[in-house]
Design a protein around this motif. Structure first.
Motif, PDB file in Angstrom:
ATOM      1  N   ASP A 195       5.585  17.668   2.665  1.00 58.63           N
ATOM      2  CA  ASP A 195       6.707  18.481   2.031  1.00 58.63           C
ATOM      3  C   ASP A 195       8.227  17.486   3.063  1.00 58.63           C
ATOM      4  O   ASP A 195       9.159  17.713   3.092  1.00 58.63           O
ATOM      5  CB  ASP A 195       6.867  19.572   2.150  1.00 58.63           C
ATOM      6  CG  ASP A 195       7.011  19.797   3.217  1.00 58.63           C
ATOM      7  OD1 ASP A 195       7.018  19.894   3.867  1.00 58.63           O
ATOM      8  OD2 ASP A 195       6.547  21.570   2.880  1.00 58.63           O
ATOM      9  N   GLY A 196       7.274  16.785   4.969  1.00 51.31           N
ATOM     10  CA  GLY A 196       8.895  16.515   5.475  1.00 51.31           C
ATOM     11  C   GLY A 196       9.165  18.542   5.982  1.00 51.31           C
ATOM     12  O   GLY A 196       9.820  17.534   7.211  1.00 51.31           O
ATOM     13  N   GLU A 197       9.124  18.811   6.216  1.00 52.64           N
ATOM     14  CA  GLU A 197       9.370  19.537   6.784  1.00 52.64           C
ATOM     15  C   GLU A 197       8.203  21.066   7.377  1.00 52.64           C
ATOM     16  O   GLU A 197       7.307  21.182   6.897  1.00 52.64           O
ATOM     17  CB  GLU A 197      10.727  21.045   5.898  1.00 52.64           C
ATOM     18  CG  GLU A 197      11.985  20.381   5.249  1.00 52.64           C
ATOM     19  CD  GLU A 197      13.188  20.652   4.997  1.00 52.64           C
ATOM     20  OE1 GLU A 197      12.212  21.849   4.495  1.00 52.64           O
ATOM     21  OE2 GLU A 197      13.625  20.677   5.188  1.00 52.64           O
ATOM     22  N   GLU A 221       6.487  14.412  13.534  1.00 59.53           N
ATOM     23  CA  GLU A 221       5.549  13.207  13.339  1.00 59.53           C
ATOM     24  C   GLU A 221       5.946  12.407  12.263  1.00 59.53           C
ATOM     25  O   GLU A 221       5.960  11.027  12.120  1.00 59.53           O
ATOM     26  CB  GLU A 221       4.906  13.628  12.580  1.00 59.53           C
ATOM     27  CG  GLU A 221       3.750  14.799  14.161  1.00 59.53           C
ATOM     28  CD  GLU A 221       2.324  15.123  13.702  1.00 59.53           C
ATOM     29  OE1 GLU A 221       1.726  14.336  12.798  1.00 59.53           O
ATOM     30  OE2 GLU A 221       1.937  16.005  13.462  1.00 59.53           O
ATOM     31  N   CYS A 222       6.583  12.776  11.296  1.00 61.78           N
ATOM     32  CA  CYS A 222       7.242  11.878  10.150  1.00 61.78           C
ATOM     33  C   CYS A 222       8.814  11.643   9.826  1.00 61.78           C
ATOM     34  O   CYS A 222       9.394  10.718   8.851  1.00 61.78           O
ATOM     35  CB  CYS A 222       6.547  12.169   8.155  1.00 61.78           C
ATOM     36  SG  CYS A 222       7.218  13.789   7.973  1.00 61.78           S
ATOM     37  N   HIS A 223       9.525  13.087  10.652  1.00 61.31           N
ATOM     38  CA  HIS A 223      10.842  12.083  10.861  1.00 61.31           C
ATOM     39  C   HIS A 223      10.902  12.549   9.389  1.00 61.31           C
ATOM     40  O   HIS A 223      11.938  12.492   9.316  1.00 61.31           O
ATOM     41  CB  HIS A 223      11.520  11.143  11.528  1.00 61.31           C
ATOM     42  CG  HIS A 223      10.742  10.946  12.701  1.00 61.31           C
ATOM     43  ND1 HIS A 223      11.337  11.621  13.802  1.00 61.31           N
ATOM     44  CD2 HIS A 223       9.827  10.037  13.061  1.00 61.31           C
ATOM     45  CE1 HIS A 223      10.307  11.276  15.029  1.00 61.31           C
ATOM     46  NE2 HIS A 223       9.982   9.990  14.771  1.00 61.31           N
ATOM     47  N   GLY A 224      11.045  13.952   8.155  1.00 61.55           N
ATOM     48  CA  GLY A 224      10.893  13.946   7.415  1.00 61.55           C
ATOM     49  C   GLY A 224      10.923  13.505   5.819  1.00 61.55           C
ATOM     50  O   GLY A 224      11.338  13.885   4.758  1.00 61.55           O
ATOM     51  N   MET A 260       0.591  -1.463  -0.270  1.00 57.87           N
ATOM     52  CA  MET A 260       0.146  -0.134  -0.047  1.00 57.87           C
ATOM     53  C   MET A 260       0.876   1.506   0.080  1.00 57.87           C
ATOM     54  O   MET A 260       1.945   1.755   0.904  1.00 57.87           O
ATOM     55  CB  MET A 260      -0.914   0.417   1.140  1.00 57.87           C
ATOM     56  CG  MET A 260      -0.431  -0.250   2.434  1.00 57.87           C
ATOM     57  SD  MET A 260      -1.425   0.118   3.741  1.00 57.87           S
ATOM     58  CE  MET A 260      -0.572   1.851   5.213  1.00 57.87           C
ATOM     59  N   PRO A 261       0.193   2.045  -0.478  1.00 61.80           N
ATOM     60  CA  PRO A 261       1.298   3.522  -0.594  1.00 61.80           C
ATOM     61  C   PRO A 261       0.627   4.075   0.610  1.00 61.80           C
ATOM     62  O   PRO A 261       0.230   4.007   1.318  1.00 61.80           O
ATOM     63  CB  PRO A 261       0.789   3.916  -2.035  1.00 61.80           C
ATOM     64  CG  PRO A 261      -0.452   3.596  -2.425  1.00 61.80           C
ATOM     65  CD  PRO A 261      -0.713   2.736  -1.443  1.00 61.80           C
ATOM     66  N   PRO A 262       2.074   4.882   0.768  1.00 59.98           N
ATOM     67  CA  PRO A 262       1.739   5.577   2.469  1.00 59.98           C
ATOM     68  C   PRO A 262       1.333   7.006   2.479  1.00 59.98           C
ATOM     69  O   PRO A 262       1.224   7.807   1.972  1.00 59.98           O
ATOM     70  CB  PRO A 262       3.530   5.353   2.682  1.00 59.98           C
ATOM     71  CG  PRO A 262       4.349   5.916   1.514  1.00 59.98           C
ATOM     72  CD  PRO A 262       3.627   4.955   0.593  1.00 59.98           C
ATOM     73  N   PRO A 263       0.232   6.867   3.469  1.00 57.07           N
ATOM     74  CA  PRO A 263      -0.415   8.367   3.695  1.00 57.07           C
ATOM     75  C   PRO A 263      -0.058   9.651   3.990  1.00 57.07           C
ATOM     76  O   PRO A 263       1.810   9.254   4.474  1.00 57.07           O
ATOM     77  CB  PRO A 263      -0.997   7.975   4.957  1.00 57.07           C
ATOM     78  CG  PRO A 263      -1.045   6.700   5.850  1.00 57.07           C
ATOM     79  CD  PRO A 263      -0.060   6.227   4.237  1.00 57.07           C
ATOM     80  N   VAL A 264       0.049  10.544   3.262  1.00 50.59           N
ATOM     81  CA  VAL A 264       1.020  11.703   3.460  1.00 50.59           C
ATOM     82  C   VAL A 264       0.710  12.587   4.761  1.00 50.59           C
ATOM     83  O   VAL A 264      -0.158  11.801   5.603  1.00 50.59           O
ATOM     84  CB  VAL A 264       0.215  12.587   2.357  1.00 50.59           C
ATOM     85  CG1 VAL A 264       1.171  14.118   2.963  1.00 50.59           C
ATOM     86  CG2 VAL A 264       0.287  12.624   0.870  1.00 50.59           C
ATOM     87  N   CYS A 265       1.447  12.711   5.631  1.00 51.20           N
ATOM     88  CA  CYS A 265       1.716  13.242   7.113  1.00 51.20           C
ATOM     89  C   CYS A 265       0.808  14.398   6.881  1.00 51.20           C
ATOM     90  O   CYS A 265       1.054  15.430   5.742  1.00 51.20           O
ATOM     91  CB  CYS A 265       3.315  14.015   7.296  1.00 51.20           C
ATOM     92  SG  CYS A 265       3.422  14.173   8.548  1.00 51.20           S
ATOM     93  N   ASP A 266       0.127  14.687   7.960  1.00 51.15           N
ATOM     94  CA  ASP A 266      -0.691  15.850   8.296  1.00 51.15           C
ATOM     95  C   ASP A 266      -0.291  16.885   8.676  1.00 51.15           C
ATOM     96  O   ASP A 266      -0.555  17.869   8.201  1.00 51.15           O
ATOM     97  CB  ASP A 266      -1.874  14.914   9.024  1.00 51.15           C
ATOM     98  CG  ASP A 266      -2.916  14.120   8.945  1.00 51.15           C
ATOM     99  OD1 ASP A 266      -3.200  14.062   7.648  1.00 51.15           O
ATOM    100  OD2 ASP A 266      -3.383  13.514   9.434  1.00 51.15           O
ATOM    101  N   GLY A 267       0.789  16.571   9.480  1.00 53.53           N
ATOM    102  CA  GLY A 267       2.019  17.716  10.630  1.00 53.53           C
ATOM    103  C   GLY A 267       2.964  18.596   9.506  1.00 53.53           C
ATOM    104  O   GLY A 267       2.976  19.544   8.976  1.00 53.53           O
TER     105      GLY A 267
END
Length: 78
Positions: A26-28, A47-50, A15-22
């Motif tokens: 974009d990781g930042e 939350e996603c550590h980049g 499964m494709p990982p869901p996009v981070c809400d935080g």
């Protein structure tokens, strides 16, 4: 590992990982600044550590599947 667990794990891994809400993927994020009109520093999303995505654990993913999913029905029956 049972056949049903193997099948479920393959589904989870593919499964494709869901996009981070935080950070909206974009990781930042913009850090906090004491000066209201000043932009804060850009920091790595805590939350996603980049990575920009959040991959749930296998156990969390199982809990999110609907009860009428055929694999979950078979899992519960075994």
């Amino acid at each position: 590992m049972s056949e049903i667990e193997t099948r479920l794990r393959r589904r989870w891994e593919s499964m494709p990982p869901p996009v981070c809400d935080g950070c909206d993927g974009d990781g930042e994020i913009e850090g906090w600044s004491a000066i209201p009109w000043h932009r804060g520093p850009i920091i790595t999303c805590p939350e996603c550590h980049g990575s920009g995505t959040l991959t749930p654990s296998f156990e969390d993913w199982l809990e999110q599947l609907p009860a009428n999913d055929p694999d979950i029905k078979e899992w519960n029956e075994s």
